[in-house]
Write a protein that holds these residues in place. Structure first.
Motif, short mmCIF file in Angstrom:
data_model
loop_
_atom_site.label_atom_id
_atom_site.label_comp_id
_atom_site.label_asym_id
_atom_site.label_seq_id
_atom_site.Cartn_x
_atom_site.Cartn_y
_atom_site.Cartn_z
N GLY A 232 0.77 -1.21 -0.04
CA GLY A 232 -0.05 -0.10 -0.06
C GLY A 232 0.77 1.27 0.04
O GLY A 232 2.13 1.29 0.20
N ASP A 233 0.35 2.42 -0.18
CA ASP A 233 1.00 3.63 -0.31
C ASP A 233 1.83 3.84 1.03
O ASP A 233 2.84 4.18 0.98
CB ASP A 233 0.18 4.86 -0.45
N ASP A 234 1.51 3.79 2.19
CA ASP A 234 2.02 4.00 3.43
C ASP A 234 3.00 2.83 3.70
O ASP A 234 4.11 3.34 4.18
CB ASP A 234 0.87 3.81 4.64
N GLU A 235 2.75 1.83 3.25
CA GLU A 235 3.71 0.63 3.38
C GLU A 235 4.87 0.97 2.47
O GLU A 235 6.29 0.97 2.86
CB GLU A 235 3.60 -0.61 2.82
N LYS A 236 4.73 1.59 1.24
CA LYS A 236 5.70 2.11 0.06
C LYS A 236 6.41 3.35 0.81
O LYS A 236 7.77 3.29 0.95
CB LYS A 236 5.29 2.49 -1.17
N ASP A 237 5.86 4.22 1.55
CA ASP A 237 6.56 5.22 2.26
C ASP A 237 7.70 4.65 3.25
O ASP A 237 8.66 5.29 2.97
CB ASP A 237 5.80 6.26 2.66
N VAL A 238 7.21 3.82 4.00
CA VAL A 238 8.08 3.61 5.12
C VAL A 238 9.08 2.71 4.67
O VAL A 238 10.24 2.85 5.00
CB VAL A 238 7.29 2.92 6.16
N TYR A 239 8.90 1.78 3.80
CA TYR A 239 9.92 1.11 3.04
C TYR A 239 11.03 1.77 2.28
O TYR A 239 12.17 1.60 2.48
CB TYR A 239 9.27 0.01 2.06
N ARG A 240 10.47 2.71 1.63
CA ARG A 240 11.22 3.88 0.79
C ARG A 240 12.32 4.65 1.66
O ARG A 240 13.54 4.76 1.65
CB ARG A 240 10.64 4.55 -0.07
N THR A 241 11.74 5.02 2.83
CA THR A 241 12.43 5.80 3.77
C THR A 241 13.55 5.22 4.51
O THR A 241 14.67 5.51 4.57
CB THR A 241 11.46 6.42 4.97
N ILE A 242 13.36 3.81 4.87
CA ILE A 242 14.13 2.88 5.43
C ILE A 242 15.23 2.63 4.53
O ILE A 242 16.53 2.55 4.86
CB ILE A 242 13.84 1.50 5.70
N LYS A 243 14.82 2.34 3.11
CA LYS A 243 15.96 2.05 2.29
C LYS A 243 16.85 3.27 1.53
O LYS A 243 18.06 2.92 1.76
CB LYS A 243 15.10 1.77 0.88
N GLU A 244 16.28 4.35 1.90
CA GLU A 244 17.32 5.41 1.71
C GLU A 244 18.18 5.82 2.76
O GLU A 244 19.24 6.51 2.56
CB GLU A 244 16.38 6.82 1.23
N ASN A 245 17.81 5.41 3.89
CA ASN A 245 18.46 6.00 5.22
C ASN A 245 19.34 4.90 5.71
O ASN A 245 20.23 5.06 6.93
CB ASN A 245 17.72 6.67 6.17
#
Length: 289
Positions: A232-245
């Protein structure tokens, strides 16, 4: 142009001869090739199975081919009907690399109904055979070619096979050659899975998900498009933030995404269940890229 004009011969003493194949007990003296011989380098996975297969076997074979493209691994099979063909098709559809090892001359399409697949592999992948051009397939040539399928591959996965399937010969050759053998568990009530399930009782490595094959080959997990589509959109946001940081904390995610702890913890729990992230000692990090 005559088909024979496109055939390249690689001899055992040549530098381009596959190193893994050279180390098997009975390596072929030469290989006749059509296509990209560069595919003989790098990681390779053999995916094999019965000519007659179930919808489960077909889907699994295609998804293994697709995963090979995602992991930049060349998919090796025998271009036979059934599982072999679907594995090749899965790799080609995903824009991946695939190698077909033939039980006849490399200039002959067998089975004939695989003409389109044969031409696609010749154009985008690699066709190889130890048999000279013009040699028609015979019953004894297929067990011979099976040792090459496993011999050029880092590992072999049997997708679906009955008790009389030639795929079991490939698995046996792989074991003798010292390569890992994976098997896809099947329905114990289905005759299509009797061979693969027997392999598991004999010591083959079971896979719970397709990624298990590649982690077993020492390759880091990669996120598939199936998993991406399921987020879902919220899951993508959290996953992307972890991946980027890199490694992050719940507090960091709350501040970055401006969300409360209860919300973030809920998303983290879902992503962890899906196997996409790992949570250890207060730190959250990506488990699958």
């Amino acid at each position: 142009m005559n088909k024979s004009d496109n055939i390249r011969i690689i001899k055992k003493e040549d530098k381009t001869y596959p190193k893994l194949l050279k180390n098997i007990p009975d390596p072929p003296e030469k290989l006749y090739c059509i296509g990209d011989v560069g595919l003989l380098e790098g990681k390779k996975l053999a995916a094999v199975g019965s000519r007659k297969c179930s919808e489960y076997g077909k889907t699994t074979a295609m998804r293994i081919g697709d995963a090979c493209a995602r992991y930049d691994v060349a998919l090796v099979s025998g271009m036979a009907k059934g599982i072999d063909s679907f594995a090749h098709i899965g790799a080609l559809k995903a824009g991946g690399k695939t190698i077909a090892v033939l039980g006849c001359g490399v200039d002959i399409c067998y089975p004939r109904e695989n003409r389109k697949l044969y031409e696609q592999i010749a154009e985008k992948g690699l066709l190889i055979s130890e048999l000279p051009p013009g040699k028609e397939p015979m019953p004894y040539t297929f067990p011979m070619r099976n040792r090459i399928i496993s011999g050029i591959s880092d590992a072999t996965c049997v997708v679906e096979a009955g008790t009389g399937s030639g795929a079991l010969i490939t698995a046996e050759r792989a074991a003798v050659q010292g390569r890992d053998v994976f098997a896809v568990p099947g329905n114990i009530n289905s005759h299509y899975s009797l061979g693969t399930n027997k392999l598991l009782t004999d010591g083959a490595i079971p896979i719970a998900v397709i990624d298990d094959i590649f982690t077993g080959m020492g390759i880091s997990p990669v996120l598939s498009r199936y998993e991406t589509d399921s987020l879902g959109d919220d899951e993508k946001d959290v996953y992307r933030t972890i991946k980027e940081n890199g490694e992050v904390t719940v507090d960091f995610l709350c501040r970055t995404l401006n969300k409360p702890p209860a919300f973030i913890n809920g998303i983290i729990a879902v992503l962890e269940i899906k196997g996409l992230i790992a949570y250890n000692l207060g730190k959250i990090f990506i488990a699958k890229f």
